[in-house]
Design a protein around this motif. Structure first.
Motif, PDB file in Angstrom:
ATOM      1  N   LEU A  91       0.872  -1.138   0.122  1.00 25.99           N
ATOM      2  CA  LEU A  91      -0.042  -0.105   0.025  1.00 25.99           C
ATOM      3  C   LEU A  91       1.064   1.060  -0.049  1.00 25.99           C
ATOM      4  O   LEU A  91       0.517   2.252  -0.580  1.00 25.99           O
ATOM      5  CB  LEU A  91      -0.892  -0.066   1.201  1.00 25.99           C
ATOM      6  CG  LEU A  91      -2.181  -1.039   0.912  1.00 25.99           C
ATOM      7  CD1 LEU A  91      -2.903  -0.936   2.384  1.00 25.99           C
ATOM      8  CD2 LEU A  91      -3.007  -0.704   0.230  1.00 25.99           C
ATOM      9  N   LEU A  92       2.052   1.461   0.769  1.00 27.88           N
ATOM     10  CA  LEU A  92       2.726   2.399   0.546  1.00 27.88           C
ATOM     11  C   LEU A  92       3.481   2.578  -0.797  1.00 27.88           C
ATOM     12  O   LEU A  92       3.495   3.849  -1.181  1.00 27.88           O
ATOM     13  CB  LEU A  92       3.941   2.196   1.760  1.00 27.88           C
ATOM     14  CG  LEU A  92       5.065   3.300   1.946  1.00 27.88           C
ATOM     15  CD1 LEU A  92       4.360   4.686   2.303  1.00 27.88           C
ATOM     16  CD2 LEU A  92       6.042   3.006   2.684  1.00 27.88           C
ATOM     17  N   TRP A  93       3.917   1.597  -1.322  1.00 30.21           N
ATOM     18  CA  TRP A  93       4.383   1.721  -2.587  1.00 30.21           C
ATOM     19  C   TRP A  93       3.402   2.214  -3.566  1.00 30.21           C
ATOM     20  O   TRP A  93       3.743   3.076  -4.477  1.00 30.21           O
ATOM     21  CB  TRP A  93       5.031   0.135  -3.269  1.00 30.21           C
ATOM     22  CG  TRP A  93       5.366   0.358  -4.446  1.00 30.21           C
ATOM     23  CD1 TRP A  93       6.910   0.936  -4.924  1.00 30.21           C
ATOM     24  CD2 TRP A  93       4.993  -0.009  -5.574  1.00 30.21           C
ATOM     25  NE1 TRP A  93       6.904   0.674  -6.242  1.00 30.21           N
ATOM     26  CE2 TRP A  93       5.743   0.257  -6.773  1.00 30.21           C
ATOM     27  CE3 TRP A  93       3.773  -0.630  -6.051  1.00 30.21           C
ATOM     28  CZ2 TRP A  93       5.483  -0.201  -8.060  1.00 30.21           C
ATOM     29  CZ3 TRP A  93       3.354  -0.659  -7.338  1.00 30.21           C
ATOM     30  CH2 TRP A  93       4.246  -0.649  -8.370  1.00 30.21           C
ATOM     31  N   ILE A  94       2.185   1.836  -3.578  1.00 32.61           N
ATOM     32  CA  ILE A  94       1.223   2.187  -4.412  1.00 32.61           C
ATOM     33  C   ILE A  94       0.966   3.564  -4.254  1.00 32.61           C
ATOM     34  O   ILE A  94       0.778   4.520  -5.079  1.00 32.61           O
ATOM     35  CB  ILE A  94      -0.166   1.450  -4.279  1.00 32.61           C
ATOM     36  CG1 ILE A  94       0.051  -0.161  -4.845  1.00 32.61           C
ATOM     37  CG2 ILE A  94      -1.230   2.019  -4.960  1.00 32.61           C
ATOM     38  CD1 ILE A  94      -0.875  -1.082  -4.553  1.00 32.61           C
ATOM     39  N   THR A  95       0.815   4.073  -2.903  1.00 28.87           N
ATOM     40  CA  THR A  95       0.530   5.432  -2.662  1.00 28.87           C
ATOM     41  C   THR A  95       1.776   6.590  -3.075  1.00 28.87           C
ATOM     42  O   THR A  95       1.403   7.455  -3.671  1.00 28.87           O
ATOM     43  CB  THR A  95       0.324   5.670  -0.977  1.00 28.87           C
ATOM     44  OG1 THR A  95      -0.455   4.763  -0.529  1.00 28.87           O
ATOM     45  CG2 THR A  95       0.218   6.938  -0.611  1.00 28.87           C
ATOM     46  N   THR A  96       2.807   6.016  -2.923  1.00 26.85           N
ATOM     47  CA  THR A  96       4.032   6.891  -3.475  1.00 26.85           C
ATOM     48  C   THR A  96       3.864   6.815  -4.911  1.00 26.85           C
ATOM     49  O   THR A  96       4.398   7.837  -5.542  1.00 26.85           O
ATOM     50  CB  THR A  96       5.351   6.242  -2.805  1.00 26.85           C
ATOM     51  OG1 THR A  96       5.466   4.950  -3.443  1.00 26.85           O
ATOM     52  CG2 THR A  96       5.404   6.463  -1.483  1.00 26.85           C
ATOM     53  N   ARG A  97       3.569   5.840  -5.637  1.00 29.13           N
ATOM     54  CA  ARG A  97       3.447   6.234  -7.019  1.00 29.13           C
ATOM     55  C   ARG A  97       2.384   6.909  -7.665  1.00 29.13           C
ATOM     56  O   ARG A  97       2.679   7.650  -8.691  1.00 29.13           O
ATOM     57  CB  ARG A  97       3.083   4.498  -7.884  1.00 29.13           C
ATOM     58  CG  ARG A  97       4.065   3.424  -7.674  1.00 29.13           C
ATOM     59  CD  ARG A  97       5.493   3.907  -7.949  1.00 29.13           C
ATOM     60  NE  ARG A  97       6.466   3.799  -6.641  1.00 29.13           N
ATOM     61  CZ  ARG A  97       7.635   4.435  -6.815  1.00 29.13           C
ATOM     62  NH1 ARG A  97       7.992   4.970  -8.001  1.00 29.13           N
ATOM     63  NH2 ARG A  97       8.129   4.573  -5.723  1.00 29.13           N
ATOM     64  N   PHE A  98       1.353   6.921  -6.942  1.00 30.96           N
ATOM     65  CA  PHE A  98       0.210   8.018  -7.304  1.00 30.96           C
ATOM     66  C   PHE A  98       0.780   9.428  -6.884  1.00 30.96           C
ATOM     67  O   PHE A  98       0.123  10.348  -7.073  1.00 30.96           O
ATOM     68  CB  PHE A  98      -1.106   7.463  -6.509  1.00 30.96           C
ATOM     69  CG  PHE A  98      -1.768   6.398  -7.292  1.00 30.96           C
ATOM     70  CD1 PHE A  98      -2.136   6.688  -8.843  1.00 30.96           C
ATOM     71  CD2 PHE A  98      -1.795   5.357  -6.856  1.00 30.96           C
ATOM     72  CE1 PHE A  98      -2.762   5.911  -9.322  1.00 30.96           C
ATOM     73  CE2 PHE A  98      -2.325   4.069  -7.915  1.00 30.96           C
ATOM     74  CZ  PHE A  98      -2.935   4.401  -8.806  1.00 30.96           C
ATOM     75  N   ASN A  99       1.400   9.653  -5.801  1.00 38.08           N
ATOM     76  CA  ASN A  99       1.865  10.904  -5.467  1.00 38.08           C
ATOM     77  C   ASN A  99       3.142  11.520  -5.876  1.00 38.08           C
ATOM     78  O   ASN A  99       3.692  12.324  -5.079  1.00 38.08           O
ATOM     79  CB  ASN A  99       1.905  10.572  -3.557  1.00 38.08           C
ATOM     80  CG  ASN A  99       1.652  12.053  -3.079  1.00 38.08           C
ATOM     81  OD1 ASN A  99       1.072  12.613  -3.504  1.00 38.08           O
ATOM     82  ND2 ASN A  99       2.138  11.905  -1.722  1.00 38.08           N
ATOM     83  N   ARG A 100       3.385  11.267  -6.892  1.00 37.57           N
ATOM     84  CA  ARG A 100       4.583  11.815  -7.528  1.00 37.57           C
ATOM     85  C   ARG A 100       4.286  13.387  -7.659  1.00 37.57           C
ATOM     86  O   ARG A 100       3.467  13.489  -8.541  1.00 37.57           O
ATOM     87  CB  ARG A 100       5.114  11.052  -8.733  1.00 37.57           C
ATOM     88  CG  ARG A 100       5.781   9.827  -8.410  1.00 37.57           C
ATOM     89  CD  ARG A 100       6.286   9.326  -9.711  1.00 37.57           C
ATOM     90  NE  ARG A 100       7.056   7.882  -9.247  1.00 37.57           N
ATOM     91  CZ  ARG A 100       7.512   7.068 -10.099  1.00 37.57           C
ATOM     92  NH1 ARG A 100       7.344   7.058 -11.578  1.00 37.57           N
ATOM     93  NH2 ARG A 100       8.218   6.051  -9.668  1.00 37.57           N
ATOM     94  N   ASP A 101       5.281  14.090  -7.804  1.00 39.31           N
ATOM     95  CA  ASP A 101       5.173  15.475  -8.295  1.00 39.31           C
ATOM     96  C   ASP A 101       5.742  15.523  -9.856  1.00 39.31           C
ATOM     97  O   ASP A 101       6.869  15.108 -10.009  1.00 39.31           O
ATOM     98  CB  ASP A 101       6.019  16.621  -7.423  1.00 39.31           C
ATOM     99  CG  ASP A 101       5.640  16.469  -5.996  1.00 39.31           C
ATOM    100  OD1 ASP A 101       6.173  16.896  -5.111  1.00 39.31           O
ATOM    101  OD2 ASP A 101       4.330  16.495  -5.883  1.00 39.31           O
ATOM    102  N   ARG A 102       4.967  15.995 -10.620  1.00 37.98           N
ATOM    103  CA  ARG A 102       5.076  15.992 -12.041  1.00 37.98           C
ATOM    104  C   ARG A 102       5.639  17.310 -12.524  1.00 37.98           C
ATOM    105  O   ARG A 102       5.258  18.266 -12.166  1.00 37.98           O
ATOM    106  CB  ARG A 102       4.110  15.711 -12.778  1.00 37.98           C
ATOM    107  CG  ARG A 102       3.661  14.198 -12.335  1.00 37.98           C
ATOM    108  CD  ARG A 102       2.531  13.793 -13.173  1.00 37.98           C
ATOM    109  NE  ARG A 102       2.143  12.301 -13.012  1.00 37.98           N
ATOM    110  CZ  ARG A 102       1.184  11.731 -12.668  1.00 37.98           C
ATOM    111  NH1 ARG A 102      -0.058  12.472 -13.164  1.00 37.98           N
ATOM    112  NH2 ARG A 102       0.964  10.475 -12.486  1.00 37.98           N
TER     113      ARG A 102
END
Length: 54
Positions: A43-54
């Motif tokens: 879940l932490l890995w999934i969250t960090t993938r969606f929370n990237r600054d672009r």
């Protein structure tokens, strides 16, 4: 069902659990903890993938 009867049933259930040791034979603490840890890491890995600054 009243609060008193529900509380009495819970006390009876808790007393029965203490007589038998309180642990279910099929529950392995290491396996349960390891599975929970892996699920949280996923879940932490999934969250960090969606929370990237672009």
């Amino acid at each position: 069902m009243s609060f008193h009867s529900t509380a009495a049933q819970l006390v009876t259930l808790a007393a029965e659990g203490e007589e038998h040791g309180g642990n279910h034979e099929s529950l392995n603490p290491l396996l349960t903890g390891g599975g929970a840890f892996l699920a949280l890491m996923l879940l932490l890995w999934i969250t960090t993938r969606f929370n990237r600054d672009r």
